[in-house]
Design an enzyme around this catalytic site. Sequence first.
Site, PDB file in Angstrom:
ATOM      1  N   LYS A  93      47.987  43.438  32.996  1.00  0.00           N
ATOM      2  CA  LYS A  93      46.264  44.077  34.070  1.00  0.00           C
ATOM      3  C   LYS A  93      46.163  43.380  35.129  1.00  0.00           C
ATOM      4  O   LYS A  93      46.734  42.732  35.836  1.00  0.00           O
ATOM      5  CB  LYS A  93      45.752  43.829  32.964  1.00  0.00           C
ATOM      6  CG  LYS A  93      43.786  44.039  33.378  1.00  0.00           C
ATOM      7  CD  LYS A  93      43.571  44.865  32.810  1.00  0.00           C
ATOM      8  CE  LYS A  93      42.229  45.698  33.318  1.00  0.00           C
ATOM      9  NZ  LYS A  93      42.435  46.372  34.269  1.00  0.00           N
ATOM     10  N   LYS A 117      44.333  34.256  37.303  1.00  0.00           N
ATOM     11  CA  LYS A 117      42.508  34.956  36.990  1.00  0.00           C
ATOM     12  C   LYS A 117      42.552  35.079  35.624  1.00  0.00           C
ATOM     13  O   LYS A 117      40.454  35.322  34.953  1.00  0.00           O
ATOM     14  CB  LYS A 117      42.818  35.909  38.029  1.00  0.00           C
ATOM     15  CG  LYS A 117      41.144  36.423  38.204  1.00  0.00           C
ATOM     16  CD  LYS A 117      41.648  38.476  39.014  1.00  0.00           C
ATOM     17  CE  LYS A 117      42.058  37.463  40.852  1.00  0.00           C
ATOM     18  NZ  LYS A 117      41.589  38.696  41.578  1.00  0.00           N
ATOM     19  N   LYS A 129      49.825  43.653  39.007  1.00  0.00           N
ATOM     20  CA  LYS A 129      49.664  44.573  40.026  1.00  0.00           C
ATOM     21  C   LYS A 129      50.118  45.653  40.358  1.00  0.00           C
ATOM     22  O   LYS A 129      51.263  45.292  40.086  1.00  0.00           O
ATOM     23  CB  LYS A 129      49.019  43.157  41.214  1.00  0.00           C
ATOM     24  CG  LYS A 129      47.921  44.061  42.278  1.00  0.00           C
ATOM     25  CD  LYS A 129      47.219  42.858  42.035  1.00  0.00           C
ATOM     26  CE  LYS A 129      46.098  44.226  42.492  1.00  0.00           C
ATOM     27  NZ  LYS A 129      44.766  42.984  42.331  1.00  0.00           N
ATOM     28  N   ASP A 169      42.081  47.957  43.489  1.00  0.00           N
ATOM     29  CA  ASP A 169      42.378  47.140  44.610  1.00  0.00           C
ATOM     30  C   ASP A 169      41.926  47.959  45.685  1.00  0.00           C
ATOM     31  O   ASP A 169      41.022  49.439  46.071  1.00  0.00           O
ATOM     32  CB  ASP A 169      43.340  46.890  44.353  1.00  0.00           C
ATOM     33  CG  ASP A 169      43.203  44.908  45.042  1.00  0.00           C
ATOM     34  OD1 ASP A 169      43.107  44.453  45.089  1.00  0.00           O
ATOM     35  OD2 ASP A 169      44.199  44.587  46.525  1.00  0.00           O
ATOM     36  N   THR A 212      33.030  43.067  41.283  1.00  0.00           N
ATOM     37  CA  THR A 212      33.198  42.020  41.648  1.00  0.00           C
ATOM     38  C   THR A 212      32.385  41.386  42.581  1.00  0.00           C
ATOM     39  O   THR A 212      32.209  39.634  43.288  1.00  0.00           O
ATOM     40  CB  THR A 212      34.216  42.230  42.646  1.00  0.00           C
ATOM     41  OG1 THR A 212      35.599  43.280  41.026  1.00  0.00           O
ATOM     42  CG2 THR A 212      35.335  41.199  43.013  1.00  0.00           C
ATOM     43  N   ASN A 244      34.560  47.394  48.718  1.00  0.00           N
ATOM     44  CA  ASN A 244      33.577  47.857  47.505  1.00  0.00           C
ATOM     45  C   ASN A 244      33.174  46.117  46.990  1.00  0.00           C
ATOM     46  O   ASN A 244      32.141  45.941  46.720  1.00  0.00           O
ATOM     47  CB  ASN A 244      34.847  48.239  46.433  1.00  0.00           C
ATOM     48  CG  ASN A 244      34.436  47.965  44.390  1.00  0.00           C
ATOM     49  OD1 ASN A 244      34.938  46.662  44.458  1.00  0.00           O
ATOM     50  ND2 ASN A 244      33.293  48.357  44.296  1.00  0.00           N
TER      51      ASN A 244
END
Length: 449
Positions: A93, A117, A129, A169, A212, A244
């Site tokens: 993920k 994380k 990623k 991202d 976030t 964001n």
Amino acid sequence: MLFTNSYIQSVYDSVAVRNPNETEFLQAVGEVLQSLQPVIQQRPDLQQHAILERMCEPERFVQFRIAWQDDSGKVQVNRGYRVQFNSAIGPYKGGLRFHPSVNASIIKFLGFEQGFKNSLTGLPMGGAKGGSDFDPKGKSDSEIMRFCQAFMTELYRHIGPDTDVPAGDIGVGAKEVGYLFGQYKRICNQFNGVLTGKGLAYGGSLMRPQATGYGLLYFVEEMLSSMKQNSVKGKTLVISGCGNVAIYAAEKAQQLGAKVVAMSDSKGYIYDAEGIDLSLVKSIREGMRGPIIQYKELKPSAVYTEGCRNIWSVPCDIALPCATQNELQAEDAALLISNGVMAVAEGANMPTTPEAVSLLQKASVLYAPGKASNAGGVSVSGLEMSQNSLRYSWTAEEVDSKLQQIMVDIFHNASDAAKAYGMEGNLLAGANIAGFLKVADAMIAQGVY
Ligand code: NDP
Ligand code: 2IT
């Protein structure tokens, strides 16, 4: 990089030999290994099982060509990546980054960090990623759509709702996730939760866009209250970036009664003594992701300064780096300290250089590492996966209260782990240790792989 523990030194040295010139990846590995020295001393089984060696080597790394046609009909070529770092505690993920600076080192540092994380969130997600050196800036909507379709035409074979679940991202928001999801669905003939950060109409979660930034502020609030009997209310904040993470960090900070006086982009920063007007920032960034200099055109009393790193010269109580890696360096930390900063909390991934972190810690400035303080985004991604599996949607209030609880728990897990290993107050060490131990124990339980 030097370590007091000779075994850890040998692990780091072999990672450095195997990944030459990958400075960001080696920086992330070095920082985690540094924190793990007391754990390795107490747990000889970790060495026996070669857990560190295995964790520093991705389970899988895919690099591929993306060919797509621009609006003039010319064929363009970009490079795509997906690193599937660790699947010990759940499906891979992590987000996708579209930015011209993307390379193997950056994708690997992000994938490595993501594993710890995701472990801290308490949800069942492994680390991954991906991304591309594609630059979305200045591209038309049709170009972005064709690029996303070409990207997914290769990526689809490596992902799946129980295998690997990408998200956004830098440079990848709801629009890009929509194009990626549409292409996956067409190729696989399956409507499932293969991506998170989806639109609400097709399986997205309420609160994912805010998660976030809001999560960062929930973490900061808990850190200030537990460690300084203080709160965000009435504080002056400087937030780098205007994407964001930065926008929703600013929104929650304002809701909590703080004043945000500066925000930036990659070219420069704006200072607004009256407090940033977020509706202006949102109107500039929506759609075409316009430059922050436009804020001054809309509000002439604001001041624009060239150079994004100059933002750290603005005096503040709390600094939130929310743009990119290594954006807050030793000189910037020294300036913040001399201006009396109380806390630095990372919304971005690895925005503070190791030299800057060490200056902040020596000056007793509260420092929250990104893998703990920015985990709200991937946490709500995990909640989006749960909702997709249930074929159900929770209300904004339900998601927000779960997010708050997760951020409070992450703070205490990191803080407790630091204390347990004799480093009270060191949230960097605590986050690394707490995130690491869960993954390490799951790996040992699952046998050698
Ligand atoms: P966005 O693309 O929405 O915004 C990125 C912001 O950072 C923009 O203001 C951009 O400026 C600035 N920026 C990007 N690259 C650079 C650079 N090299 N130097 C200076 N400024 C730069 O991305 P996000 O807000 O989603 O991501 C920001 C950070 O937060 C990243 O580190 C990301 O990994 C991290 N993060 C994101 C999460 C999420 O859910 N989105 C979750 C956890 C962490 P410009 O427009 O001029 O390029
Ligand atoms: O760095 C990150 O945690 C993200 N970009 C979010 C990842 C996700 O899967 O939501």
